[in-house]
Design an enzyme around this catalytic site. Structure first.
Site, short mmCIF file in Angstrom:
data_model
loop_
_atom_site.label_atom_id
_atom_site.label_comp_id
_atom_site.label_asym_id
_atom_site.label_seq_id
_atom_site.Cartn_x
_atom_site.Cartn_y
_atom_site.Cartn_z
N ARG A 56 -14.49 31.43 -12.50
CA ARG A 56 -15.44 30.40 -12.92
C ARG A 56 -16.84 30.97 -13.08
O ARG A 56 -17.53 30.70 -14.06
CB ARG A 56 -15.40 29.30 -11.87
CG ARG A 56 -16.64 28.52 -11.76
CD ARG A 56 -16.75 27.69 -10.49
NE ARG A 56 -15.53 27.07 -10.09
CZ ARG A 56 -15.11 27.04 -8.81
NH1 ARG A 56 -15.81 27.60 -7.85
NH2 ARG A 56 -13.99 26.45 -8.49
N ASP A 57 -17.25 31.79 -12.11
CA ASP A 57 -18.62 32.30 -12.14
C ASP A 57 -18.83 33.21 -13.35
O ASP A 57 -19.81 33.09 -14.08
CB ASP A 57 -18.94 33.06 -10.85
CG ASP A 57 -18.95 32.12 -9.64
OD1 ASP A 57 -19.06 30.91 -9.84
OD2 ASP A 57 -18.85 32.61 -8.51
N ASP A 59 -16.67 24.24 -4.64
CA ASP A 59 -15.63 24.89 -3.84
C ASP A 59 -15.19 24.07 -2.65
O ASP A 59 -14.12 24.29 -2.09
CB ASP A 59 -16.19 26.21 -3.28
CG ASP A 59 -16.08 27.35 -4.26
OD1 ASP A 59 -15.20 27.31 -5.12
OD2 ASP A 59 -16.90 28.29 -4.15
N LYS A 118 -25.62 24.33 2.13
CA LYS A 118 -24.64 24.63 1.09
C LYS A 118 -24.15 23.37 0.38
O LYS A 118 -24.92 22.53 -0.03
CB LYS A 118 -23.51 25.48 1.67
CG LYS A 118 -24.07 26.85 2.04
CD LYS A 118 -23.11 27.98 2.11
CE LYS A 118 -22.07 28.15 1.12
NZ LYS A 118 -22.24 29.37 0.31
N GLN A 169 -28.91 30.79 -4.15
CA GLN A 169 -27.77 29.88 -4.26
C GLN A 169 -28.14 28.47 -3.81
O GLN A 169 -27.81 27.50 -4.45
CB GLN A 169 -26.60 30.39 -3.43
CG GLN A 169 -25.34 29.58 -3.66
CD GLN A 169 -24.31 29.78 -2.56
OE1 GLN A 169 -24.61 29.65 -1.38
NE2 GLN A 169 -23.11 30.11 -2.97
N THR A 213 -26.18 34.14 -8.30
CA THR A 213 -25.90 32.72 -8.51
C THR A 213 -25.91 32.42 -10.00
O THR A 213 -26.73 32.97 -10.74
CB THR A 213 -26.94 31.84 -7.79
OG1 THR A 213 -26.94 30.53 -8.39
CG2 THR A 213 -28.36 32.38 -7.86
N GLY A 214 -25.03 31.55 -10.39
CA GLY A 214 -24.96 31.13 -11.79
C GLY A 214 -26.21 30.40 -12.25
O GLY A 214 -26.37 30.11 -13.44
C1 GLC Z 1 -20.47 29.44 -5.01
C2 GLC Z 1 -19.34 29.95 -5.86
C3 GLC Z 1 -19.19 29.12 -7.12
C4 GLC Z 1 -19.14 27.64 -6.80
C5 GLC Z 1 -20.33 27.23 -5.96
C6 GLC Z 1 -20.25 25.78 -5.52
O1 GLC Z 1 -21.70 29.70 -5.62
O2 GLC Z 1 -19.54 31.30 -6.23
O3 GLC Z 1 -18.01 29.48 -7.80
O4 GLC Z 1 -19.12 26.94 -8.02
O5 GLC Z 1 -20.37 28.04 -4.81
O6 GLC Z 1 -19.22 25.57 -4.62
#
Ligand code: GLC
Length: 820
Positions: free
Chosen positions: A362-363, A505, A653, A707, A726-727
């Site tokens: 996904r990332d 996640d 988180k 993140q 982080t994306g």
């Molecule tokens: C982390 C994971 C990512 C996920 C995010 C939210 O950053 O690498 O894949 O979308 O957490 O759970």
């Protein structure tokens, strides 16, 4: 409180107070070698894999903070006083009026420079990894600013790793007895008895006066890197041996006349002394720069190449807006961060320190989307890797090692070994539905379509690439299978099944349903239709049926969203497997979630009114001065039908922290809704740049997204965690450039459709696309947010709403857009 500032003209972040509460890191390396390096010299390097290719060691969670590192020590031989060019590890007092010590760190794109001024010696250490050699160079310069002759000892130091992170951490049976070091001709070579093809070396531009390659000889018992005995003595032991822990430590005696500057280059390399070390040593031995005589040392030439490499990437898209933070971040830091995620993925930082290998499906599928223009080659490689890790049923392997599916991957020599992780049969890596995430494969579809738009490589869709099982299919077919998988994985309410997790996640719904994935499915379908429709029009067999099939599915999703998923003021998050709504006003905890609210707008499946209402709810219920929270109220009661999120501390988180990544999506939605002020307000709230003087709260570096930030349910509200990987970076880059500034591509044209704050007078974008340059100027005389009144292309009026056609390679096109 501030510890540094952005030097935008130099593309550097300058730390002028080194006692930052946490390490502020940079990523060096563009190819095989990577170094994660902090502002105080701590850090580690690896070759290709942070799990199996460690070069230097790192002690996570240790004290003193984040050690060891890549250090240069200086010793005044007159009185034995010593310090380091980076403030740590020696850590001279910063407030001693008798001996003022000034330390500065400059993080740049692909390099970091440490500077120290102490006792009349100006020293600098520029650390970088050249584009093509598998080495890290430290360009060290020393200037005597006093009027006395100075005798110094200079020492470069690294601690070698056992090459595999688990061996560093566990000392398996053989670990202490399976590596050795030796010294010859100024080169320390580090070898592995159990991995006879792996060597590292440490050398320098001048023959040293002494060396150490046994770490415990250099540091000495009951000491640390702060006070190594070999530095105190001003001399190494000149001993090497097989077994135990190793280091590279080379000491040089330097005499500096008043005003004189000397230069030394230290080289940390991958490979053996005889294989590459001697040639590399020769290459970097010349340190005398004499441009008048046409003499440019290799270290200077390579540094310049690296600078040019990054400038060329920056030049692909440069923005000039009235928003300085946006300009600085988009033109340099957010681009660098997004590229770093594509290049090195997620696992090597100072938080997660490299103990995992490979790519998150996904990332990676999201990361690639933002840097196609600046790194088309790496992007293509990553997309192919993702396609190979897609199974015939359409889903992606959640975490995979691309080498396992790469027919050309280099095979390691077949040496029996007690410590190497056995290579797995790719078939054993294919997981079933129970480990499948409901979203992984969907991100790939728009990424591939964006790749085609950027490069014009329509043939890519016809490329045959095997699925993970080995059977080959065209890329187009891979995309169809991705859509098909999600069309089949639908629950009783007509909404996508949650499976192992979706983007979140910690939302583990299994047989429950996720509205996020239903919305993402619609978005992916629309992207697919962008390529399928012209193929159908051109008569490609099957494409017409595909268009009909996926248009129907899109309509079905629109209907489900309308009738099932609207909660009144926002979109519900889904259903548990027991049919209970999640993310609804009816819930006591987790009434509203952030990550899916923007997607009905982005996917184009909802009305302006619902779009605006949902964004207003985000602002009212999730918003804060540091960005939007992921959910509200935080979960406090464990409920495994909702998922692990209910077992996470409130405010951390996925449980009601300010999770950065999905903060980008409301910016896009607001821009698409035409509300530029709101879009930029969302951008500003979480922009690290704005936190430069608030480090007592933020902690983390102000030039990188993190993140997450602690949420308002936690006493450390606003504290930023897990920088760099982080994306968020990629998505923020996309949100600003394609949606706020509105410079987007179609298959054969360029669209300029901005949504900006009303008080902007205008802005400029320089965009390279398919080897032509577009100089875009947007004027905003009526101070609107959105809406294009007129367009000219090279001075000629162009129909509003029609993309500017791709220009011939080599041309420069002037595009003037007037809002109104
Ligand atoms: C982390 C994971 C990512 C996920 C995010 C939210 O950053 O690498 O894949 O979308 O957490 O759970």
């Amino acid at each position: 409180m501030r510890y540094g500032f952005f030097d935008t003209a130099a593309d550097e972040y300058v730390i002028d107070r080194p006692d930052v509460p946490v390490s502020w890191t940079n990523y060096l390396g563009t190819k095989n070698l990577c170094t994660v390096l902090s502002h105080h010299g701590g850090g580690y390097s690896y070759y290709k894999s942070s799990e199996y290719g460690r070069i230097t060691r790192f002690r996570q969670n240790g004290v003193p903070l984040d050690r060891p590192g890549h250090y240069v020590y200086l010793r005044d031989d007159a009185d034995g006083d010593y310090w380091s060019v980076s403030w740590q590890p020696v850590g001279k007092p910063l407030d001693d009026p008798a001996n003022p010590a000034v330390y500065t760190t400059r993080h740049g794109l692909g390099y970091t420079r440490f500077e120290a001024q102490y006792k009349g010696i100006d020293a600098s250490q520029t650390v970088f990894i050249p584009l093509d050699d598998d080495v890290e160079l430290w360009d060290v310069r020393l200037t005597n600013t006093t009027d006395e002759v100075r005798e110094l000892t200079v020492a470069g130091y690294v601690e070698f790793s056992f090459h595999t992170i688990s061996i560093d951490n566990q000392n398996l049976q053989m670990s202490l007895y399976a590596s050795g070091s030796s010294y010859e001709d100024g080169i320390i070579e580090y070898d592995f008895y159990y991995e006879p093809w792996t060597f590292h070396y440490f050398t320098s531009s001048e023959t040293p006066s002494s060396y150490d390659s046994l770490r415990d000889n250099f540091v000495g018992p009951y000491r640390t890197e702060t006070n190594p005995v070999a530095i105190e003595r001003g001399e190494g032991t000149n001993q090497s041996a097989t077994t135990q822990n190793h280091c590279g430590a080379l000491q040089h005696k330097v005499t500096l006349q008043p005003g004189e500057t000397k230069r030394l280059v230290y080289v940390l390399g991958y490979g053996s002394r005889d294989g590459v070390g001697r040639d590399i040593q020769k290459k970097y031995a010349d340190v005398v720069s004499a441009p008048a005589e046409g003499r440019t040392p290799a270290v200077d030439a390579e540094f310049q190449r690296l600078r040019d490499h990054w400038r060329a990437k920056q030049d692909k898209l440069r923005i000039r807006t009235p928003h300085e933070g946006m300009n600085t971040m988009i033109n340099a830091w957010t681009l660098l961060q997004a590229e770093t995620c594509v290049q090195w993925s997620r696992f090597a930082s100072f938080v997660e320190v490299g103990g995992r290998n490979g790519l998150g499906y996904r990332d990676t599928a999201q990361d690639v989307m933002s840097v196609i223009h600046s790194n088309p080659v790496k992007t293509r490689q990553r997309i192919v890797e993702l396609l190979r890790a897609q199974v015939e049923a359409g889903y992606g392997l959640h975490l995979f090692d691309p080498k396992a599916f790469d027919p050309d991957a280099e095979k390691l020599p077949d040496v029996p070994s007690p410590t190497i992780v056995p290579t797995k049969d790719p078939k054993d890596l294919i997981h079933g539905l129970e480990d499948t995430c409901s979203d992984d494969h969907l991100w790939l579809v728009p990424s591939v379509v964006e790749y085609v738009k950027e490069t014009g490589d329509h043939g890519f869709l016809d490329l045959e690439i095997p699925f993970a099982e080995g059977t080959a299919a065209t890329v187009y077919e891979h995309l169809r299978r991705a859509l098909q998988f999600s069309a089949e994985q639908v629950g009783p309410n007509g909404v996508a099944l949650g499976l192992r997790a979706d983007w979140n996640d910690c939302l583990n719904l299994g047989g429950g349903e996720t509205s996020l994935v239903t919305f993402l499915h619609a978005w992916a379908i629309r992207a697919f239709l962008e390529v399928a429709e012209p193929l159908a029009a051109a008569g490609r067999p099957g494409a017409g049926d595909d268009v009909a099939r996926w248009t129907t599915e899109l309509d079905r999703i629109r209907g489900v969203a309308d009738s099932e998923l609207w909660d009144g003021d926002w979109w519900i998050r889904g259903y548990t497997r027991d049919g209970v709504k999640i993310g609804s006003a009816q819930n006591d905890e987790g009434k509203i979630f952030l990550e899916h609210q923007a997607w009905p707008v982005i996917a184009g499946i909802t009305s302006q009114e619902r779009g605006e209402r949902s964004m207003d709810s985000v602002r009212e219920l999730l918003g804060s001065e540091y960005g939007n929270h992921l959910n509200w109220p935080a979960f406090t009661k464990v409920d495994d039908t909702v998922g692990f999120v209910t077992r996470v501390y409130p405010g951390i988180k996925e449980n009601a922290a300010i999770f950065s990544h999905p903060n980008a999506w409301p910016i896009i939605a607001e821009a698409l809704l035409g509300r530029g002020d709101e879009a930029v307000a969302f951008y500003d709230a979480i922009l690290p740049y704005h936190q430069n003087d608030n480090i007592e709260v933020r902690g983390a570096e102000p030039y990188a997204y993190v993140q997450f930030l602690y949420g308002r349910d936690h006493e450390w509200f606003g504290k930023a965690q897990n920088p760099w990987l982080t994306g968020t970076a990629g998505w923020m880059y996309t949100a600003v450039t394609k949606y706020v500034l509105g410079v987007r591509l179609t298959l054969d044209g360029l669209v300029v459709d901005p949504s900006v704050p009303k008080d902007w007078d205008g802005f400029e974008v320089r965009r390279e696309w398919r080897d032509a340059v577009y100089e875009i100027e947007v004027r905003n005389p009526d101070h609107v947010s959105h809406g294009v009144a007129s367009v000219t292309v090279d001075g000629v009026e162009h129909p509003v709403g029609e993309p500017v056609p791709a220009a011939p390679a080599g041309s420069t096109v002037s595009v003037v857009v007037t809002l109104g």
